[in-house]
Design a protein around this motif. Structure first.
Motif, PDB file in Angstrom:
ATOM      1  N   ARG A   1       0.786  -1.519   0.025  1.00  0.00           N
ATOM      2  CA  ARG A   1       0.107   0.033   0.085  1.00  0.00           C
ATOM      3  C   ARG A   1       0.800   1.377   0.026  1.00  0.00           C
ATOM      4  O   ARG A   1       0.238   2.345  -0.924  1.00  0.00           O
ATOM      5  CB  ARG A   1      -0.751  -0.186   1.080  1.00  0.00           C
ATOM      6  N   GLU A   2       1.757   1.068   0.714  1.00  0.00           N
ATOM      7  CA  GLU A   2       2.860   1.851   1.107  1.00  0.00           C
ATOM      8  C   GLU A   2       3.318   2.042  -0.310  1.00  0.00           C
ATOM      9  O   GLU A   2       4.320   3.043  -0.607  1.00  0.00           O
ATOM     10  CB  GLU A   2       3.953   2.356   1.791  1.00  0.00           C
ATOM     11  N   ALA A   3       3.806   1.220  -0.952  1.00  0.00           N
ATOM     12  CA  ALA A   3       5.093   1.220  -2.388  1.00  0.00           C
ATOM     13  C   ALA A   3       4.541   2.249  -3.371  1.00  0.00           C
ATOM     14  O   ALA A   3       5.027   2.546  -4.747  1.00  0.00           O
ATOM     15  CB  ALA A   3       4.584  -0.314  -2.383  1.00  0.00           C
ATOM     16  N   LYS A   4       2.499   1.963  -3.646  1.00  0.00           N
ATOM     17  CA  LYS A   4       2.202   3.177  -4.166  1.00  0.00           C
ATOM     18  C   LYS A   4       2.607   4.584  -4.658  1.00  0.00           C
ATOM     19  O   LYS A   4       2.217   4.953  -5.410  1.00  0.00           O
ATOM     20  CB  LYS A   4       0.713   2.444  -4.300  1.00  0.00           C
ATOM     21  N   ASN A   5       3.257   5.007  -3.421  1.00  0.00           N
ATOM     22  CA  ASN A   5       3.903   6.532  -3.223  1.00  0.00           C
ATOM     23  C   ASN A   5       5.718   6.504  -3.642  1.00  0.00           C
ATOM     24  O   ASN A   5       6.265   6.534  -3.916  1.00  0.00           O
ATOM     25  CB  ASN A   5       4.305   7.026  -1.904  1.00  0.00           C
ATOM     26  N   ALA A   6       4.658   7.082  -5.700  1.00  0.00           N
ATOM     27  CA  ALA A   6       6.521   7.150  -6.005  1.00  0.00           C
ATOM     28  C   ALA A   6       6.968   7.338  -6.182  1.00  0.00           C
ATOM     29  O   ALA A   6       8.130   7.665  -5.724  1.00  0.00           O
ATOM     30  CB  ALA A   6       5.798   7.283  -7.829  1.00  0.00           C
ATOM     31  N   LEU A   7       6.662   9.041  -5.481  1.00  0.00           N
ATOM     32  CA  LEU A   7       7.763   9.595  -5.372  1.00  0.00           C
ATOM     33  C   LEU A   7       8.339   9.892  -3.715  1.00  0.00           C
ATOM     34  O   LEU A   7       9.470   9.790  -4.009  1.00  0.00           O
ATOM     35  CB  LEU A   7       6.636  11.292  -4.474  1.00  0.00           C
ATOM     36  N   LYS A   8       7.959   8.968  -3.119  1.00  0.00           N
ATOM     37  CA  LYS A   8       8.948   8.616  -1.730  1.00  0.00           C
ATOM     38  C   LYS A   8       9.697   7.861  -2.197  1.00  0.00           C
ATOM     39  O   LYS A   8      10.359   7.445  -1.436  1.00  0.00           O
ATOM     40  CB  LYS A   8       7.721   7.435  -0.625  1.00  0.00           C
ATOM     41  N   VAL A   9       9.600   6.770  -3.047  1.00  0.00           N
ATOM     42  CA  VAL A   9      10.113   5.383  -3.685  1.00  0.00           C
ATOM     43  C   VAL A   9      10.676   6.428  -4.331  1.00  0.00           C
ATOM     44  O   VAL A   9      12.573   5.796  -4.451  1.00  0.00           O
ATOM     45  CB  VAL A   9       9.105   4.616  -4.054  1.00  0.00           C
ATOM     46  N   LYS A  10      11.228   6.653  -5.067  1.00  0.00           N
ATOM     47  CA  LYS A  10      12.335   7.693  -6.124  1.00  0.00           C
ATOM     48  C   LYS A  10      13.121   8.333  -5.037  1.00  0.00           C
ATOM     49  O   LYS A  10      14.053   8.471  -4.615  1.00  0.00           O
ATOM     50  CB  LYS A  10      11.232   8.698  -6.484  1.00  0.00           C
TER      51      LYS A  10
END
Length: 240
Positions: free
Chosen positions: A62-71
């Motif tokens: 669910r948190e992995a969908k936050n692309a900006l955070k992953v980037k």
């Protein structure tokens, strides 16, 4: 009644004391991470990553969908000097996000490219000088199925079927033979709601140090540096 009142007051007092020290610990940790981020603590300035050949990162889907955070997370790892990064989430969200030139945010709008390029096999990429491998729960299921089929074929082709006893070494060899063995991370950082690895392939965690670093939405650069520093100071004993 008086005894119950006294016990209730003592319980409330103990609860307040524990809550106070818990809040104090969180505040101390946040302050330390803040100082680390600005390189104000000398001991965290030079990380010794000689023992960290492979770093694993588990992210809740669910948190992995936050692309900006992953980037941002990947940029931090690249800046720190991580050479080999193994990313995992159960549903394979990271596989979809980290693809050459097609990164998108959670609302479907494009974001700045991570400058990743596909490597020699599926779900493997390079971001600058950092090699990245993306895994999901499906990789684990397929790996076990392929390895089991290989062991079964070996058993069927053997003359002495009754004497065959498969060992852990046989399973490890079978996983490598089908191309799903992969390196074992020296350190596994877990971003998620709980202190567990969320289904990361167990056969790649035999000697892995696992650290819980909180939810992805509240990730901090200082937390990563602190975890890597703690790992560099640990001494691991390996039994026979």
């Amino acid at each position: 009644m008086i005894l119950k009142l006294i016990l209730g007051l003592l319980w409330c007092l103990v609860h307040l004391v524990i809550s106070f020290f818990g809040s104090l610990s969180h505040l101390k940790n946040d302050l330390e991470c803040y100082l680390i981020s600005f390189k104000l603590l000398p001991k965290y300035r030079n990380l010794h990553l000689e023992r960290l050949a492979y770093l694993g990162v588990v992210v809740d889907s669910r948190e992995a969908k936050n692309a900006l955070k992953v980037k941002q997370l990947l940029c931090w790892f690249s800046t720190i000097g991580i050479n080999y990064l193994i990313l995992y989430d159960i549903e394979g969200v990271l596989k979809e996000l980290i693809q050459p030139g097609i990164e998108t945010s959670t609302d479907g709008n494009p974001i700045n490219s991570l400058d990743v390029v596909a490597d020699t096999k599926a779900s493997c990429y390079r971001h600058g000088g950092m090699f990245m491998e993306c895994l999901s729960s499906s990789d684990g299921k397929e790996a076990i199925a392929k390895a089991a089929n290989l062991l079964y074929s070996t058993c069927c082709n053997s003359d002495n079927k009754s004497e065959i006893a498969f060992t852990e070494a046989d399973m490890t060899h079978a996983l490598k033979a089908v191309g799903t063995g992969g390196p074992e991370p020296d350190l596994l950082l877990v971003y998620g709601p709980g202190r567990f690895h969320l289904g990361f392939p167990a056969w790649r965690l035999r000697y892995t140090e696992i650290m819980y670093v909180g939810p992805l939405e509240s990730m901090k650069y200082g937390t990563i540096v602190k975890a890597l520093y703690r790992f560099s100071r640990k001494y691991q004993n390996y039994g026979k």
